[in-house]
Design a protein around this motif. Structure first.
Motif, mmCIF file in Angstrom:
data_model
loop_
_atom_site.group_PDB
_atom_site.id
_atom_site.type_symbol
_atom_site.label_atom_id
_atom_site.label_comp_id
_atom_site.label_asym_id
_atom_site.label_seq_id
_atom_site.Cartn_x
_atom_site.Cartn_y
_atom_site.Cartn_z
ATOM 1 N N SER A 121 111.254 172.752 -10.451
ATOM 2 C CA SER A 121 110.690 171.787 -9.961
ATOM 3 C C SER A 121 109.311 172.131 -9.035
ATOM 4 C CB SER A 121 111.645 170.804 -8.935
ATOM 5 O OG SER A 121 112.183 171.635 -7.968
ATOM 6 N N ALA A 122 109.320 173.056 -8.317
ATOM 7 C CA ALA A 122 108.040 173.531 -7.450
ATOM 8 C C ALA A 122 106.993 173.897 -8.561
ATOM 9 C CB ALA A 122 108.535 174.836 -6.633
ATOM 10 N N ASP A 123 107.395 174.582 -9.547
ATOM 11 C CA ASP A 123 106.358 174.911 -10.599
ATOM 12 C C ASP A 123 105.616 173.649 -11.158
ATOM 13 O OD1 ASP A 123 107.355 177.793 -10.067
ATOM 14 O OD2 ASP A 123 108.966 177.307 -11.459
ATOM 15 N N VAL A 124 106.359 172.745 -11.567
ATOM 16 C CA VAL A 124 105.762 171.637 -12.359
ATOM 17 C C VAL A 124 105.109 170.771 -11.611
ATOM 18 C CG1 VAL A 124 107.855 169.932 -12.406
ATOM 19 C CG2 VAL A 124 106.257 170.271 -14.329
ATOM 20 N N LEU A 125 105.550 170.669 -10.173
ATOM 21 C CA LEU A 125 104.794 169.648 -9.380
ATOM 22 C C LEU A 125 103.349 170.467 -8.969
ATOM 23 C CD1 LEU A 125 107.633 168.791 -6.848
ATOM 24 C CD2 LEU A 125 106.210 167.365 -8.108
ATOM 25 N N GLN A 126 103.642 171.847 -8.848
ATOM 26 C CA GLN A 126 102.060 172.580 -8.767
ATOM 27 C C GLN A 126 101.083 172.092 -9.888
ATOM 28 O OE1 GLN A 126 102.355 176.836 -7.997
ATOM 29 N NE2 GLN A 126 101.405 176.523 -6.115
ATOM 30 N N GLN A 127 101.779 172.339 -11.152
ATOM 31 C CA GLN A 127 100.985 172.074 -12.206
ATOM 32 C C GLN A 127 100.344 170.711 -12.406
ATOM 33 O OE1 GLN A 127 100.054 174.140 -14.676
ATOM 34 N NE2 GLN A 127 100.755 175.803 -13.481
ATOM 35 N N GLY A 129 99.257 169.072 -9.800
ATOM 36 C CA GLY A 129 98.174 168.973 -8.879
ATOM 37 C C GLY A 129 98.941 168.245 -7.713
ATOM 38 N N ILE A 130 99.991 168.327 -7.504
ATOM 39 C CA ILE A 130 100.688 167.706 -5.984
ATOM 40 C C ILE A 130 100.499 168.745 -4.861
ATOM 41 C CG2 ILE A 130 102.823 166.785 -5.032
ATOM 42 C CD1 ILE A 130 103.275 165.285 -7.821
ATOM 43 N N GLY A 131 99.978 168.779 -4.088
ATOM 44 C CA GLY A 131 99.649 169.853 -3.004
ATOM 45 C C GLY A 131 100.870 169.593 -2.006
ATOM 46 N N SER A 132 100.530 170.739 -1.126
ATOM 47 C CA SER A 132 102.052 170.943 -0.018
ATOM 48 C C SER A 132 101.585 170.450 1.240
ATOM 49 C CB SER A 132 102.041 172.435 -0.081
ATOM 50 O OG SER A 132 100.912 173.072 0.660
ATOM 51 N N SER A 133 102.782 170.156 1.973
ATOM 52 C CA SER A 133 102.590 169.723 3.393
ATOM 53 C C SER A 133 103.493 170.463 4.160
ATOM 54 C CB SER A 133 103.013 168.170 3.586
ATOM 55 O OG SER A 133 104.113 167.965 3.067
ATOM 56 N N GLY A 134 103.211 170.539 5.561
ATOM 57 C CA GLY A 134 103.586 171.699 6.334
ATOM 58 C C GLY A 134 104.789 171.507 7.162
ATOM 59 N N ASP A 135 105.204 170.198 7.647
ATOM 60 C CA ASP A 135 106.247 170.018 8.610
ATOM 61 C C ASP A 135 107.019 168.674 8.458
ATOM 62 O OD1 ASP A 135 104.538 168.140 9.662
ATOM 63 O OD2 ASP A 135 103.576 169.436 11.034
ATOM 64 N N ALA A 136 107.837 168.458 9.407
ATOM 65 C CA ALA A 136 108.519 167.362 9.209
ATOM 66 C C ALA A 136 107.972 166.124 9.311
ATOM 67 C CB ALA A 136 109.789 167.453 10.125
ATOM 68 N N ILE A 332 99.115 159.586 -6.041
ATOM 69 C CA ILE A 332 99.452 160.871 -5.063
ATOM 70 C C ILE A 332 98.529 162.063 -5.407
ATOM 71 C CG2 ILE A 332 101.293 162.805 -4.802
ATOM 72 C CD1 ILE A 332 103.465 160.700 -5.640
ATOM 73 N N GLN A 333 98.078 162.211 -6.578
ATOM 74 C CA GLN A 333 97.440 163.317 -6.870
ATOM 75 C C GLN A 333 95.848 163.029 -6.285
ATOM 76 O OE1 GLN A 333 97.386 162.721 -11.151
ATOM 77 N NE2 GLN A 333 98.726 164.760 -11.381
ATOM 78 N N ASN A 334 95.403 161.796 -6.139
ATOM 79 C CA ASN A 334 94.075 161.290 -5.517
ATOM 80 C C ASN A 334 93.962 161.540 -4.105
ATOM 81 O OD1 ASN A 334 92.953 161.041 -8.185
ATOM 82 N ND2 ASN A 334 93.346 158.769 -8.035
ATOM 83 N N GLN A 335 94.968 161.491 -3.249
ATOM 84 C CA GLN A 335 94.980 161.796 -1.869
ATOM 85 C C GLN A 335 94.695 163.067 -1.561
ATOM 86 O OE1 GLN A 335 95.877 159.272 0.360
ATOM 87 N NE2 GLN A 335 96.381 157.763 -1.307
ATOM 88 N N THR A 336 93.877 163.111 -0.555
ATOM 89 C CA THR A 336 93.495 164.490 0.351
ATOM 90 C C THR A 336 94.385 164.690 1.489
ATOM 91 O OG1 THR A 336 91.958 163.376 1.519
ATOM 92 C CG2 THR A 336 91.118 164.244 -0.363
ATOM 93 N N GLY A 337 95.035 165.809 1.679
ATOM 94 C CA GLY A 337 95.965 166.197 2.760
ATOM 95 C C GLY A 337 97.215 165.857 2.774
ATOM 96 N N GLY A 338 98.173 166.139 3.087
ATOM 97 C CA GLY A 338 99.594 165.839 3.525
ATOM 98 C C GLY A 338 99.967 165.098 2.256
ATOM 99 N N LEU A 339 100.109 166.029 1.118
ATOM 100 C CA LEU A 339 100.761 165.433 -0.142
ATOM 101 C C LEU A 339 102.301 165.873 -0.080
ATOM 102 C CD1 LEU A 339 97.626 166.002 -2.726
ATOM 103 C CD2 LEU A 339 98.794 164.004 -1.825
#
Length: 346
Positions: A121-127, A129-136, A332-339
């Motif tokens: 699931s991590a691999d396909v979400l990366q493909q 274009g869904i980025g990462s967020s860091g904390d709770a 989701i893809q068009n948002q910047t930051g905190g995806l």
């Protein structure tokens, strides 16, 4: 009991009590078990099959070592599978999560990079274009904005690093395939879990009934898929209030035609992502479309949005045909930051 003594017990064909399984996993997570010992244990369990008590003991130990995550929602859903079915299907539960999130259902998807499949699931979400967020706090914000967050398992289960190399080195699925879906750090109130065979699905359901207070459907296709299958009957184990109810549905019972397995198989995370986008936009093959609809329908029934899975099929199809699912992914893809995907290590 020392690890060596527990291994001797396993070699003799004896099973472990819940307490012994808990203590064994504690030793693993604290780095006190050698790679040879862990490999032996995983092989023993695979050959004789895991018991319900062992699954509960192992799972509770992992949860006790999990980085805490507190999400304040009355209903949180997870959709996931054990993997290890060998079918090389695209990421069906991830596609279903996107459909469900587009309706406002809060989905905290727990997953990893591929270990026993073509695409985790991590691999396909990366493909996608869904980025990462860091904390709770960002995860909670993502649930508010998108009704979706992705919990990258290594971020919440750092102690499992002691088992990762051994697991990767083995050529077969292990008990960790079973344990992963049971250890979501968000502690979902509702969960759709796919298992790789009926025996395992039944054990998982009874383990959940023993130690979790959540409404759950554990499903497995008679063809071995860890999904609701449109190629064969699907066995359902419904867990509620500590009880397990078992039933079976054919694709036709759910209002769907039988499909073709070749239409849902992929060779990479890139192919999986492309097929998910085609499903959400209504442009995929009938089999790909219908298998996502079926699994989404099961979650709609599970969360009370549909009174039956058959009714859920109609609702899930509407989510696609109205364009809601495709628009939600684009938002989701068009948002910047905190995806919505917490995967600092991916």
């Amino acid at each position: 009991m020392a690890v060596k003594e527990l291994l001797k017990k396993g070699i003799l064909g004896e099973t472990y009590s819940q307490k012994e399984a808990y203590e064994m996993m504690n030793e693993i997570l604290e780095g006190k078990v050698t790679e040879v010992q862990l490999s032996s244990l995983l092989t023993i369990l695979r050959l004789r099959g895991e018991t319900i008590e062992e699954i509960v003991g192992f799972s509770t130990s992992i949860l006790d070592h999990t980085v805490p995550l507190h999400l304040e929602y009355p209903q949180i859903l997870d959709t996931c599978g054990t993997g290890g079915d060998g079918a090389s299907t695209f990421n069906i539960s991830t596609a279903s999560s996107l459909l469900l999130a587009s309706t406002g259902i809060k989905v905290a998807k727990h997953g990893n990079s591929a270990v026993t499949s073509k695409s985790g699931s991590a691999d396909v979400l990366q493909q996608l274009g869904i980025g990462s967020s860091g904390d709770a706090s960002e995860i909670a914000e993502n649930l508010e904005k998108f009704s979706l967050c992705f919990l990258f398992a290594p971020n919440y289960h750092p102690a499992l690093r002691h088992a990762s190399q051994t697991r990767k080195g083995l050529s077969f699925r292990t008990v960790f395939n079973i344990l992963g879906p049971l250890c979501n750090p968000a502690h979902p109130t509702h969960q759709l879990i796919g298992a790789f065979n009926k025996e395992t699905a039944k054990k998982m359901a009874h383990a959940i009934a023993d130690f979790k207070e959540q409404r759950t459907l554990v499903v497995t296709g008679a063809d071995g898929l860890d999904e609701c299958s449109i190629f064969a009957p699907t066995h359902f184990f419904e867990v509620e209030n500590g009880n397990v109810n078992e039933f079976t549905l054919t694709p036709e019972d759910a209002g769907l035609p039988c499909g073709t397995l070749e239409e849902v198989t992929v060779a990479s995370s890139q192919e999986s992502a492309a097929l998910i986008k085609a499903v959400l936009s209504g442009k995929a093959s009938a089999s790909a479309q219908n298998i996502v609809i079926y699994n989404t329908a099961a979650s709609l029934y599970l969360t009370g949005r549909a009174s039956t899975i058959h009714e859920g099929v109609k609702l899930a199809r509407d989510i696609i045909t109205t364009g809601k699912a495709s628009r939600h992914l684009e938002m989701i893809q068009n948002q910047t930051g905190g995806l919505p995907y917490a995967a600092t290590n991916s």
